[in-house]
Design an enzyme around this catalytic site. Structure first.
Site, PDB file in Angstrom:
ATOM      1  N   ASP A 151       1.976   5.445  -5.303  1.00 38.31           N
ATOM      2  CA  ASP A 151       1.207   6.689  -5.322  1.00 38.31           C
ATOM      3  C   ASP A 151      -0.497   6.604  -5.003  1.00 38.31           C
ATOM      4  O   ASP A 151      -1.134   7.279  -4.630  1.00 38.31           O
ATOM      5  CB  ASP A 151       1.411   7.338  -6.726  1.00 38.31           C
ATOM      6  N   TYR A 324      13.966   4.566  -0.823  1.00 34.52           N
ATOM      7  CA  TYR A 324      14.007   3.779   0.307  1.00 34.52           C
ATOM      8  C   TYR A 324      12.491   2.885   0.351  1.00 34.52           C
ATOM      9  O   TYR A 324      12.552   1.720   0.762  1.00 34.52           O
ATOM     10  CB  TYR A 324      14.373   4.502   1.560  1.00 34.52           C
TER      11      TYR A 324
END
Length: 399
Positions: A151, A324
């Site tokens: 993030d 992923y």
């Protein structure tokens, strides 16, 4: 006396954990080969239960292999040392025990003098709680953290480990997902990207995907159109979303281009979703840190339901690139960042300096051991960033 070093990785995966473990082992082997190294399995869970791996001479000799892989070889978990009720429920401490005391006594029993934590804001604020407890109770231990999160939202750190790779991987994922735009007429695709409070990853993923589009040659005469492959909206938690106005804008694109693709931060619009669930009397699932479980409330699906009818979409697809992206091996940019941070982490630890290694935004981006008490999550993405505002302008989306 030779130092005894313990490593642990915690929280969600990021494309840096394996490499960071390898980098720390390599650095100690180079500058302090006498140091004994162990690795607690599954983060703070392993610390509480005394479950660890020993770094053998064979592991030291082959530690460079860890740079080639994603995931974490020593395992992760989401454990908060100050959430005693959750730890009792999970059987990690007994009723009435102080988890911080249990962890401190385990470190002392194991003879650990240096602890390296590799994780995001939750991991490192937990490390801060542990470091304070150790200091208050005169345990001689140095705690040095490494900032991991895709993030890129740890205060006051400029760039967290793994975020750059995750943006690359999200863009690669999108190359295949966005090709689905012609799998049906009037197709709505929502690419949900990880990012609870910070939209940096979504924005960077969109930017890199569009850079890939710029590198392609197109043949619109047969339907190979850049406009159809493009991103048509980017939604991040830091920006308000006028659903009605956006629906009108995107309806125009759907009518003209034949499909719409949205890149969505999983944290965008969460307040609206939670309010809706609570108004319906439904329970909002949360993790041990009190965070809403985003995979349970499905922000991408919520936005799909809001837009599908308004855009007259005939087919809707919601795809999530998070797992992923976060499980990939580190790219070259992250490998270089990992190398610089693990080097300083070891040097700081051997000098007895605790903190979280990072480029300190409040100290002219100096790479240093940042004081634990200054570490926090939720650093927002600056939506005034030039490349982001330029991208929105190109998309015709209001900033």
């Amino acid at each position: 006396m030779a130092p005894k070093v313990a490593l642990l990785t915690a929280g969600g995966f990021a494309p840096c954990l394996s490499s960071a473990v390898g980098g720390l082992i390599e650095r100690y082997s180079s500058v302090a080969p006498e140091a004994e190294i162990i690795a607690y399995r599954h983060g703070y869970q392993g610390l509480l239960s005394g479950d660890y791996l020993t770094v053998t001479p064979q592991v030291r000799a082959k530690a460079a292999l860890l740079h080639e892989f994603g995931g974490s070889p020593i395992g992760n978990s989401r454990v908060k040392l100050t959430n005693a009720a959750d730890l009792v429920k999970r059987g990690l401490v007994q009723e009435g025990q102080d988890p911080l005391q249990v962890a401190a006594e385990r470190l002392q029993a194991d003879g650990v003098t240096i602890l390296h934590t590799i994780g995001g804001d939750d991991t490192n604020t937990t490390a801060a709680d542990l470091a304070k407890y150790l200091a208050d109770h005169d345990y001689g231990l140095t705690v040095v953290g490494l900032p991991k999160t895709i993030d890129n939202d740890v205060v006051p750190i400029k760039q967290t480990l793994g975020a750059d790779t995750a943006a690359d991987m999200g863009a690669r994922y999108a190359q295949n997902i966005c090709s689905e735009h012609n799998s049906g007429s009037r197709m709505l695709i929502i690419h949900e990207v990880m990012g609870r409070n910070c939209g940096w990853l979504t924005a960077a993923t969109a930017q890199r995907y569009r850079a890939w589009l710029d590198s392609r040659e197109w043949l619109p005469e047969i339907g190979l159109s850049r406009e159809a492959w493009d991103v048509h909206a980017v939604y991040v938690p830091e920006a308000s979303i006028d659903l009605k106005a956006e629906a009108m804008r995107l309806k125009g694109i759907m009518d003209e281009v034949g499909n719409v693709t949205i890149f969505l931060s999983e944290g965008a619009g969460v307040e609206s979703i939670v309010a809706e669930l609570e108004a319906e009397g439904k329970e909002v699932p949360r993790d041990p840190f009190g965070h809403v479980k985003l995979d349970k409330i499905n922000p991408g699906q919520w936005f799909a339901e809001q837009f599908a009818g308004l855009l007259e979409a005939e087919k809707v697809m919601v795809q999530k690139s998070g797992y992923y992206s976060r499980s990939a091996a580190a790219n070259d940019t992250d490998l270089a960042l990992i190398a610089s941070m693990t080097e300083l982490a070891v040097d700081s630890a051997l000098s007895g300096v605790s903190g979280v290694i990072g480029h300190d935004i409040e100290r002219d981006d100096e790479l240093r051991a940042i004081e634990f008490e200054r570490i926090a999550g939720g650093k927002p993405f600056d939506t005034r960033t030039d490349w982001y505002t330029a991208m929105l302008a190109d998309l015709g989306q209001p900033a």
